[in-house]
Design an enzyme around this catalytic site. Structure first.
Site, mmCIF file in Angstrom:
data_model
loop_
_atom_site.group_PDB
_atom_site.id
_atom_site.type_symbol
_atom_site.label_atom_id
_atom_site.label_comp_id
_atom_site.label_asym_id
_atom_site.label_seq_id
_atom_site.Cartn_x
_atom_site.Cartn_y
_atom_site.Cartn_z
ATOM 1 N N LYS A 9 0.815 -1.216 0.000
ATOM 2 C CA LYS A 9 0.000 0.000 0.000
ATOM 3 C C LYS A 9 0.855 1.276 0.000
ATOM 4 O O LYS A 9 2.067 1.236 0.263
ATOM 5 C CB LYS A 9 -0.918 -0.034 1.225
ATOM 6 C CG LYS A 9 -1.991 -1.137 1.177
ATOM 7 C CD LYS A 9 -2.889 -1.045 2.406
ATOM 8 C CE LYS A 9 -4.040 -2.037 2.336
ATOM 9 N NZ LYS A 9 -4.920 -1.912 3.529
ATOM 10 N N PHE A 57 -15.223 4.104 7.021
ATOM 11 C CA PHE A 57 -13.868 4.448 6.586
ATOM 12 C C PHE A 57 -13.672 4.362 5.072
ATOM 13 O O PHE A 57 -12.575 4.603 4.573
ATOM 14 C CB PHE A 57 -12.843 3.551 7.298
ATOM 15 C CG PHE A 57 -13.031 2.071 7.069
ATOM 16 C CD1 PHE A 57 -12.615 1.460 5.894
ATOM 17 C CD2 PHE A 57 -13.636 1.276 8.037
ATOM 18 C CE1 PHE A 57 -12.783 0.100 5.672
ATOM 19 C CE2 PHE A 57 -13.805 -0.096 7.833
ATOM 20 C CZ PHE A 57 -13.379 -0.675 6.645
ATOM 21 N N ARG A 85 -1.902 -13.908 4.961
ATOM 22 C CA ARG A 85 -2.570 -13.134 6.015
ATOM 23 C C ARG A 85 -1.848 -13.281 7.360
ATOM 24 O O ARG A 85 -1.810 -12.355 8.168
ATOM 25 C CB ARG A 85 -4.048 -13.515 6.109
ATOM 26 C CG ARG A 85 -4.812 -13.028 4.867
ATOM 27 C CD ARG A 85 -6.289 -13.336 4.925
ATOM 28 N NE ARG A 85 -7.016 -12.551 5.899
ATOM 29 C CZ ARG A 85 -7.457 -11.308 5.687
ATOM 30 N NH1 ARG A 85 -7.233 -10.702 4.534
ATOM 31 N NH2 ARG A 85 -8.126 -10.681 6.626
ATOM 32 N N THR A 91 -5.204 -6.444 11.107
ATOM 33 C CA THR A 91 -5.489 -5.172 10.423
ATOM 34 C C THR A 91 -4.921 -3.980 11.196
ATOM 35 O O THR A 91 -4.314 -3.081 10.625
ATOM 36 C CB THR A 91 -7.018 -4.987 10.284
ATOM 37 O OG1 THR A 91 -7.573 -6.169 9.709
ATOM 38 C CG2 THR A 91 -7.355 -3.789 9.419
ATOM 39 N N ARG A 102 2.632 -5.949 9.519
ATOM 40 C CA ARG A 102 1.907 -4.806 10.087
ATOM 41 C C ARG A 102 2.477 -4.384 11.445
ATOM 42 O O ARG A 102 2.518 -3.203 11.762
ATOM 43 C CB ARG A 102 0.417 -5.114 10.155
ATOM 44 C CG ARG A 102 -0.242 -4.973 8.761
ATOM 45 C CD ARG A 102 -1.562 -5.629 8.690
ATOM 46 N NE ARG A 102 -2.305 -5.277 7.477
ATOM 47 C CZ ARG A 102 -3.408 -5.896 7.094
ATOM 48 N NH1 ARG A 102 -3.902 -6.894 7.807
ATOM 49 N NH2 ARG A 102 -4.034 -5.534 5.992
ATOM 50 N N ASN A 112 -1.955 0.573 6.765
ATOM 51 C CA ASN A 112 -1.421 -0.656 7.345
ATOM 52 C C ASN A 112 -0.582 -1.494 6.368
ATOM 53 O O ASN A 112 -0.480 -2.704 6.502
ATOM 54 C CB ASN A 112 -2.541 -1.466 7.997
ATOM 55 C CG ASN A 112 -3.602 -1.876 7.004
ATOM 56 O OD1 ASN A 112 -3.513 -1.554 5.826
ATOM 57 N ND2 ASN A 112 -4.598 -2.606 7.473
#
Ligand code: ATP
Ligand code: MG
Length: 137
Positions: A9, A57, A85, A91, A102, A112
């Site tokens: 991200k 959000f 994951r 998260t 994370r 994140n």
């Protein structure tokens, strides 16, 4: 053997963490079988995250995902969806386990660092969203 869609991200690409994040996936036995750096628009980010449209959000998430280029990848391995994951962690970085991406890199619940598909159905949809058949070998 399974495949999953991973996104590095904006907060992570901006801080030049792509290689460190990919190394964590590779160390866990996942193989990068497709990879590209792209700029999402609010339209494409909104479509990608359509399942979260009703969440509070959503607007913030879409704007954030379009704020800087991202790296989208297909990762392959045994139980790739669950393994990816697990390596990402929870998260919310405050809840993420030691050693996860994370825990180590995420800035907040929103920023994140990574996305990973959450089921075989979403992996199929998300891989097809970003990659054509010719790019998948
Ligand atoms: P991802 O789908 O990105 O792999 P996830 O499955 O852990 O993460 P989801 O519940 O699917 O989390 O939420 C998608 C994304 O929306 C999160 O990764 C995060 O960037 C953002 N998000 C989720 N909850 C919040 C929140 N409460 N506030 C801000 N952003 C949030
Ligand atoms: Mg999710």
């Amino acid at each position: 053997i399974e495949r999953t869609l991973s996104i590095i991200k904006p907060d992570a690409t901006k801080r030049n963490l792509t290689g460190k994040i990919v190394a964590k996936f590779e160390d866990a036995g996942l193989r990068v079988v497709a990879s590209k750096r792209i700029a999402l628009t609010t339209a494409t980010a909104g479509e990608f995250y359509a399942e979260h449209k009703e969440r509070g959000f959503y607007g913030e998430l879409v704007a954030y995902m379009a704020s800087e280029p991202v790296v989208v990848q297909v990762l392959e391995g045994e139980n790739a969806i669950a393994k990816n994951r697990e390596v990402m962690g929870a998260t919310d970085p405050a809840a993420a386990a030691e050693g996860t991406i994370r825990k180590e890199f995420a800035l907040s619940k929103g920023e994140n660092s990574v996305h990973g598909s959450d089921s075989p159905a979403s992996a199929a949809r998300e891989i097809a969203f970003f990659f054509s058949g010719l790019e998948l070998v």
